[in-house]
Design an enzyme around this catalytic site. Structure first.
Site, PDB file in Angstrom:
ATOM      1  N   ASP A 217       0.832  -1.197   0.000  1.00 17.41           N
ATOM      2  CA  ASP A 217       0.000   0.000   0.000  1.00 17.41           C
ATOM      3  C   ASP A 217       0.873   1.257   0.000  1.00 17.41           C
ATOM      4  OD1 ASP A 217      -2.815   0.967   0.453  1.00 17.41           O
ATOM      5  OD2 ASP A 217      -1.900   1.883   2.216  1.00 17.41           O
ATOM      6  N   GLU A 272      14.472 -15.378   0.127  1.00 20.15           N
ATOM      7  CA  GLU A 272      14.711 -16.517   1.032  1.00 20.15           C
ATOM      8  C   GLU A 272      13.628 -17.584   0.844  1.00 20.15           C
ATOM      9  OE1 GLU A 272      14.606 -14.910   5.013  1.00 20.15           O
ATOM     10  OE2 GLU A 272      16.095 -13.379   4.501  1.00 20.15           O
TER      11      GLU A 272
END
Ligand code: BGC
Length: 568
Positions: A217, A272
């Protein structure tokens, strides 16, 4: 004359090619009271799978006082009881995955709610260390800058002027805090390492729970110029400053270059977890090349294409926007996104029926210009049929597949958008695009909730547009969308090359080319019809052109329509 706009790409990550369906949880489906929630979404997963979308993006469902419908987060790791529980979130992720649907959650990093524990601690005294996590400025006679809130009014509030000040520990505190949105949404200070560490951890929390990505956002707002210079201009939701020509000074609070360091850090976190996690920027910037900076190879994966959403429905504007969007995103190796509506703008079906098309006003009320419903509907469906043909990923907002218009008759007494209140009613605000989905024509409250109650009233046309009615009708908008997404997938439109033909015609004619299949032609018309080749075999058409196309001797596509066809 034929122009290559985009070159075929190999099949790759889902987010490059997917159809992503935005769910606005409070208005999607409820399993209990007047507000929708996570169990309601679980109950509709079959519907979403059958629609043929690939992923769901959920607007915020975290603990929140709901001053901005959940874009004011009090706890980023907790589902608000209004929407369900954290266990419901886990169940939703698993159930969606079971249906082949990915889940993207909303991350709101620019500001917290004023009910967040950091801000509550910051309020208690001027020396609280939590003040460093926000933008507090000691007492001055005037607000520290002339910045305006996106929702209207000043972007600074004095602590002692808060509604909760009387009788509190801060009732005499005359310092200011910054809020680029509502005064209940204090802006975080992203120069503070604690803020950065906290959000890396929040990312991991949701990734560990199994989500497939994040919609970020106000991604362009996080970093502010610490000198806090004045900047008197209005920055508009979705549209930005509207100054593509660069005639006003660069904003000190929007689109600062330092913001990109944050997204590099986040990308490292996502890495990751592999390469199939999406990171999507909501960034209102004035220039597509600025937007492309958010999706460079070591930053986010894609960004909402608000230029496309805001493009007036004209041949020149569409031609230009499609060319420029593909060029800008291709330059950084990111997929272009195609988006027409979301929870912040008037729904496309209504926007496209106004005399001036484009991003549109902030809501429509009875006294305002009312759209031409048929024109708007035809144009919106044409734009959807085009959108689904273009290379890249495609976003749709809940209810677009039902052809829902804006609710334009809401009484002011039910409005909740802070923009309505902060502009003192000058703007209707965004409630009209957020009304509940009508699921069943003949059930109480159109099947939105068990008791039939809903937090906002339904559309007047809810009965005729209800999902169950459309489900049974092969000519309905819902049936069209199902066919559209099925064909898009079958023909792998998202990864094909795109050619633009005929640069001067009053319509657009593209060719989608992919090794191993016949070319797919795509025509979209505007004010005038377009000729259709005699040998055209229709794959999909935006409205019931059947009779025109089969029987019309001239074989033309009528105005405000779109069609895909082959000639082989
Ligand atoms: C969201 C809005 C919200 C604002 C503040 C936007 O970009 O889409 O709904 O009001 O951010 O968080």
């Amino acid at each position: 004359m034929t122009l290559l706009l985009h070159t075929e790409t190999p099949a790759s990550e889902w987010w490059r090619e997917g159809v992503i369906y935005q769910i606005y949880p409070r208005s999607f489906a409820s399993s209990s009271g007047p507000i929708g929630g996570l169990p309601g979404i679980i109950s509709k997963l079959g519907y979403l799978r059958d629609l043929g979308v690939d992923a769901l993006w959920l607007s915020p469902f975290y603990l929140s006082p709901q001053k901005d419908a959940g874009y004011d987060v009090a706890n980023y790791r907790q589902v608000d009881p209004m929407f369900g529980t954290n266990d419901d979130a886990t169940r939703l992720i698993a159930a969606a995955h079971g249906c082949g649907l990915r889940i993207i959650v909303d991350l709101v990093p620019n500001h917290t709610s004023d009910q967040h524990e950091w801000f509550q601690a910051a309020l208690t005294n001027p020396h609280a260390p939590e003040r460093e996590l926000y933008w507090f400025v000691d007492e001055t006679d005037e607000p520290p800058t002339d910045w305006l809130s996106v929702f209207g009014g000043a972007a600074w509030t004095r602590v002692c002027e808060r509604p909760d000040a009387p009788g509190s520990a801060w009732e005499d505190d005359r310092s200011w805090y910054l809020h680029l949105f509502d005064s209940s949404q204090p802006d975080l200070n992203w120069r503070n390492p604690k803020v950065r560490a906290e959000f890396r951890d929040i990312l991991r929390y949701w990734l560990d729970l199994g989500v497939d990505g994040f919609r970020v956002d106000v991604a362009h707002g996080l970093v502010k110029d610490p000198q806090l210079p004045n900047w008197q201009y209005h920055y508009d939701m979705v549209a930005g400053s509207g100054d593509a020509a660069g005639s006003i000074p660069p904003p000190p609070q929007w689109n600062r270059p330092e913001v990109h360091e944050i997204y590099r850090e986040w990308r490292a976190v996502l890495n990751e977890y592999g390469t199939d996690k999406a990171l999507v920027a909501e960034a209102w910037v004035d220039d597509l090349s600025d937007l492309a900076n958010y999706v460079r190879p070591d930053e986010m994966y894609q960004a909402f294409n608000f230029d496309f959403l805001s493009a007036p429905y004209t041949v020149d504007s569409y031609r230009h926007t499609i060319r420029e969007s593909l060029a800008a995103m291709d330059a950084v190796g990111a997929p272009t996104t195609w988006v027409l509506s979301n929870h912040d703008v008037v729904r496309a079906v209504s926007r496209f029926g106004l005399s001036k098309t484009g991003k549109g006003p902030n809501g429509i009320r009875p006294g305002d210009e009312q759209p031409d419903a048929v024109l708007g509907f035809n144009r919106a469906l044409a734009a959807h049929v085009l959108q689904a043909a273009l290379p890249g990923s495609c976003y749709i907002y809940q209810g677009e597949e039902l052809g829902l218009p804006e609710h334009m008759a809401l009484p002011d007494s039910v409005r909740q958008d802070p923009a309505f209140f902060r502009t003192k009613g000058a703007e209707a605000g965004r409630d009209g695009c957020r009304v509940p989905i009508p699921w069943q024509a003949d059930a109480p409250g159109y099947g939105f909730s068990p008791s039939g109650v809903s937090w906002l009233p339904h559309l007047d046309s809810a009965h005729e547009l209800a999902a169950d009615v459309q489900d049974r009708d092969p000519e309905s908008t819902l049936s069209l969308f199902r066919r559209l997404f099925a064909q898009r997938k079958r023909l792998q439109m998202a990864r094909a090359s795109l050619y633009e033909t005929d640069e001067v015609a009053p319509y657009l004619h593209y060719v989608s080319r992919l090794s191993g299949r016949a070319d797919v032609h795509v025509i979209i018309t505007f004010d005038t019809p377009a000729p259709l080749p005699d040998q055209a075999r229709i794959i999909i058409q935006s409205r019931n052109l059947g009779e025109n196309l089969a029987q019309d001797a001239a074989r033309s596509v009528p105005p405000n329509a779109a069609v895909w066809f082959t000639t082989d």
